[in-house]
Design a protein around this motif. Sequence first.
Motif, PDB file in Angstrom:
ATOM      1  N   LEU A  10     -16.292 -29.647  12.175  1.00 19.70           N
ATOM      2  CA  LEU A  10     -14.698 -29.291  12.383  1.00 19.70           C
ATOM      3  C   LEU A  10     -15.417 -27.723  13.474  1.00 19.70           C
ATOM      4  O   LEU A  10     -14.369 -27.983  14.243  1.00 19.70           O
ATOM      5  N   ALA A  64     -13.807 -28.422  16.870  1.00 20.95           N
ATOM      6  CA  ALA A  64     -12.979 -27.368  17.321  1.00 20.95           C
ATOM      7  C   ALA A  64     -12.991 -26.894  18.554  1.00 20.95           C
ATOM      8  O   ALA A  64     -12.815 -26.362  20.103  1.00 20.95           O
ATOM      9  N   THR A 102     -11.444 -29.329  21.642  1.00 14.92           N
ATOM     10  CA  THR A 102      -9.340 -28.867  21.749  1.00 14.92           C
ATOM     11  C   THR A 102      -9.893 -27.763  23.274  1.00 14.92           C
ATOM     12  O   THR A 102     -11.363 -27.509  23.496  1.00 14.92           O
ATOM     13  N   ASP A 119      -1.544 -13.150   7.314  1.00 20.60           N
ATOM     14  CA  ASP A 119      -1.690 -14.166   8.274  1.00 20.60           C
ATOM     15  C   ASP A 119      -2.742 -15.904   7.892  1.00 20.60           C
ATOM     16  O   ASP A 119      -2.270 -15.794   8.121  1.00 20.60           O
ATOM     17  N   ARG A 135      -2.644 -17.352   5.255  1.00 17.73           N
ATOM     18  CA  ARG A 135      -1.879 -17.971   4.492  1.00 17.73           C
ATOM     19  C   ARG A 135      -1.592 -19.175   4.946  1.00 17.73           C
ATOM     20  O   ARG A 135      -1.182 -20.356   5.030  1.00 17.73           O
ATOM     21  N   LEU A 136      -1.296 -19.584   6.451  1.00 21.52           N
ATOM     22  CA  LEU A 136      -1.281 -20.077   7.232  1.00 21.52           C
ATOM     23  C   LEU A 136      -1.959 -21.120   7.408  1.00 21.52           C
ATOM     24  O   LEU A 136      -1.884 -22.091   7.807  1.00 21.52           O
ATOM     25  N   GLY A 137      -3.446 -20.865   6.970  1.00 22.83           N
ATOM     26  CA  GLY A 137      -4.444 -21.975   7.159  1.00 22.83           C
ATOM     27  C   GLY A 137      -4.949 -21.999   8.038  1.00 22.83           C
ATOM     28  O   GLY A 137      -4.605 -21.706   9.270  1.00 22.83           O
ATOM     29  N   PRO A 138      -6.004 -22.666   8.335  1.00 18.88           N
ATOM     30  CA  PRO A 138      -6.963 -22.907   9.948  1.00 18.88           C
ATOM     31  C   PRO A 138      -6.369 -23.788  10.470  1.00 18.88           C
ATOM     32  O   PRO A 138      -6.418 -23.416  12.203  1.00 18.88           O
ATOM     33  N   LEU A 139      -5.624 -24.604  10.627  1.00 15.43           N
ATOM     34  CA  LEU A 139      -4.735 -25.026  11.474  1.00 15.43           C
ATOM     35  C   LEU A 139      -3.918 -25.054  12.386  1.00 15.43           C
ATOM     36  O   LEU A 139      -3.581 -24.392  13.844  1.00 15.43           O
ATOM     37  N   SER A 140      -3.349 -23.282  11.691  1.00 13.97           N
ATOM     38  CA  SER A 140      -2.454 -22.586  12.464  1.00 13.97           C
ATOM     39  C   SER A 140      -3.279 -20.650  12.676  1.00 13.97           C
ATOM     40  O   SER A 140      -3.322 -20.319  14.258  1.00 13.97           O
ATOM     41  N   LEU A 156      -6.459 -20.702  14.051  1.00 14.84           N
ATOM     42  CA  LEU A 156      -7.457 -21.589  15.001  1.00 14.84           C
ATOM     43  C   LEU A 156      -6.409 -21.126  16.384  1.00 14.84           C
ATOM     44  O   LEU A 156      -7.339 -20.914  16.821  1.00 14.84           O
ATOM     45  N   PHE A 157      -5.571 -21.538  15.445  1.00 15.12           N
ATOM     46  CA  PHE A 157      -4.716 -20.455  17.717  1.00 15.12           C
ATOM     47  C   PHE A 157      -4.701 -19.536  18.183  1.00 15.12           C
ATOM     48  O   PHE A 157      -5.254 -18.785  19.155  1.00 15.12           O
ATOM     49  N   SER A 158      -5.296 -18.490  17.598  1.00 14.25           N
ATOM     50  CA  SER A 158      -5.630 -16.704  17.802  1.00 14.25           C
ATOM     51  C   SER A 158      -6.332 -16.920  18.299  1.00 14.25           C
ATOM     52  O   SER A 158      -6.675 -15.843  19.116  1.00 14.25           O
ATOM     53  N   LEU A 188     -13.586 -20.468   9.609  1.00 11.01           N
ATOM     54  CA  LEU A 188     -13.253 -21.597   9.133  1.00 11.01           C
ATOM     55  C   LEU A 188     -14.381 -20.779   7.888  1.00 11.01           C
ATOM     56  O   LEU A 188     -13.587 -21.710   6.821  1.00 11.01           O
TER      57      LEU A 188
END
Lengths: 329, 329
Positions: B183, B187, B191, B219, B221-226, B228-230, B253
């Motif tokens: 992944l 990514a 992406t 932060d 806790r929102l998980g990698p889907l979120s 990663l955007f950082s 990750l």
Amino acid sequence: MQAQLIALDWGTTSLRAYLLGSAGQVLKERTLACGIMQLPGTPRLVAGQWCADGFELAFDDACGDWLDAHPGVPVIACGMVGSAQGWCEAPYRQTPASLNALSTALQTVRSVRGVDLHIVPGVIQRSTLPNVMRGEETQVLGVLESFPQLNDCLIGLPGSHSKWVQVQDGNLVHFDTFMTGELYAAACEHTILGRTQQRSAQFDSAAFDRGVQVALSPDGRLGPLSTLFSARTLGLTGQLSATQQPDYVSGLLIGHELSALGGAVRERRGGASMPTIILIGNSRLCERYQRALAACGFADVRLAQQATEQGLWHLAQAAGLLRHMQLEG
Amino acid sequence: MQAQLIALDWGTTSLRAYLLGSAGQVLKERTLACGIMQLPGTPRLVAGQWCADGFELAFDDACGDWLDAHPGVPVIACGMVGSAQGWCEAPYRQTPASLNALSTALQTVRSVRGVDLHIVPGVIQRSTLPNVMRGEETQVLGVLESFPQLNDCLIGLPGSHSKWVQVQDGNLVHFDTFMTGELYAAACEHTILGRTQQRSAQFDSAAFDRGVQVALSPDGRLGPLSTLFSARTLGLTGQLSATQQPDYVSGLLIGHELSALGGAVRERRGGASMPTIILIGNSRLCERYQRALAACGFADVRLAQQATEQGLWHLAQAAGLLRHMQLEG
């Protein structure tokens, strides 16, 4: 009918143009594959001048005929056209952001025909991990005008990069981004998961729901990096067919997104009840999110229509762009 | 020195061959790009017979000369060569799995030269979400023979699909898979994150550690889907350079993987202290995992060497394949 506004939703890959009438209703609409990353490249005459600029050419393709037919009609645009890679950068405005704050910060660029394009700024949240949006702020404002009675809601914009925007008293006060759509595509097209998948035109709701339930289950606590592998192992053990795997993976990822979102919303609100959710976007994708939101305990979920053109209309109105035309009408 | 065993680590993309001596020491070693998904395709004579089978051709490339020089030497293999897409399927054995259980389940295929290839089965865990491994079971057994004093440990095999194997009293009792490596590549390469990244030959440990800390923070806790955007938004706001972004994403990750793993391990062990960790794999990747494991509260982390060849050696010994050669020697 009198045209009052040309409204452009100008993103990375596409450009959607609306000709709006006296109450903001859509008179004409067209979509071009002229996003800022794929602008036209063949020079030609525009308004009598030789022109090689891709933004000018796309702008003329999108609404040159409308501008000829309705001289003096104002033009407003939102989306990536206002980014650093766009026609003219409209710097981000900080949260909390409102219709008034954004409408007083439009950035103007004058086209070769002498027409001004008014560009809506994006919004930035300067938290520890910053967050940004461009285009979604306009959709959120459009929704707020359609649901004026809501003063506390969460607006979801599912997509490649899903946005979840918390709105209070007309202000965009907080938002989160999840790269769910783009990671779904990358996982299905560029990892081992794709090898055993078979695409189907039909939505397999049972496979999708199963993915959501796994994300919400104790097994889901290992997170998507781990649960994604179950699409392969359930396939290997004959528990998930090749055609079920894409929708299972979709359910898994959307389930993880909403499970994390739900936790964060509960924490932010303390004991307060869950907010009303309004979804904006592609109807098939919204259907998936509706199913998953119900599984996550969000009881009140509504769908919004025509958010972008409504948002652009209200921004133009608040910015005073429509005044002259209305007097004329 | 007397050759005692030919040991093959035959995966999807590569084939590593070892010629082992009387105490299992490596006499010769070679790596071929002949994994089961990229077998040789040009027919030729093998041991006097015209041969078009890719497995036979790769086998001959890997160790035909060793077999000629050491007639009668036994051959053992692990990895995807025993999968349904391999040369001969060696069906999965269930957890709990031990050296004895696996060594009595070797699957045999006879090559065109009349030599038997003994294939180690993979391991399956039939939990709600099943889990499978092929090749890693052999590495784990090799490690256990090198650390005989450990009767309760967690063995980590970082990679495209990281495996974490819980071992008790010589048995593989539980394992989890994280698709972190694959992944990460998807990514970065497929992406929007890749667009602002610049690869660097040098490991940026500060950027990596920052990613780990974000994953472990509130932060995260929102998980990698979120989160990663950082990588994008920290770049946009000038807080993360283009060359820092790849290692930041790697830290994010791996941090999410280990944070989830740590939670699951703590839950499984109740109040007991954290287990000793033994890492097997690429030294650069193990260095990253060591840094992140320390941040996650795993105090005792060790590195294992030569796990595959040691595992194959001990499996061959337990299966009685070496007996004849040892009497001869």
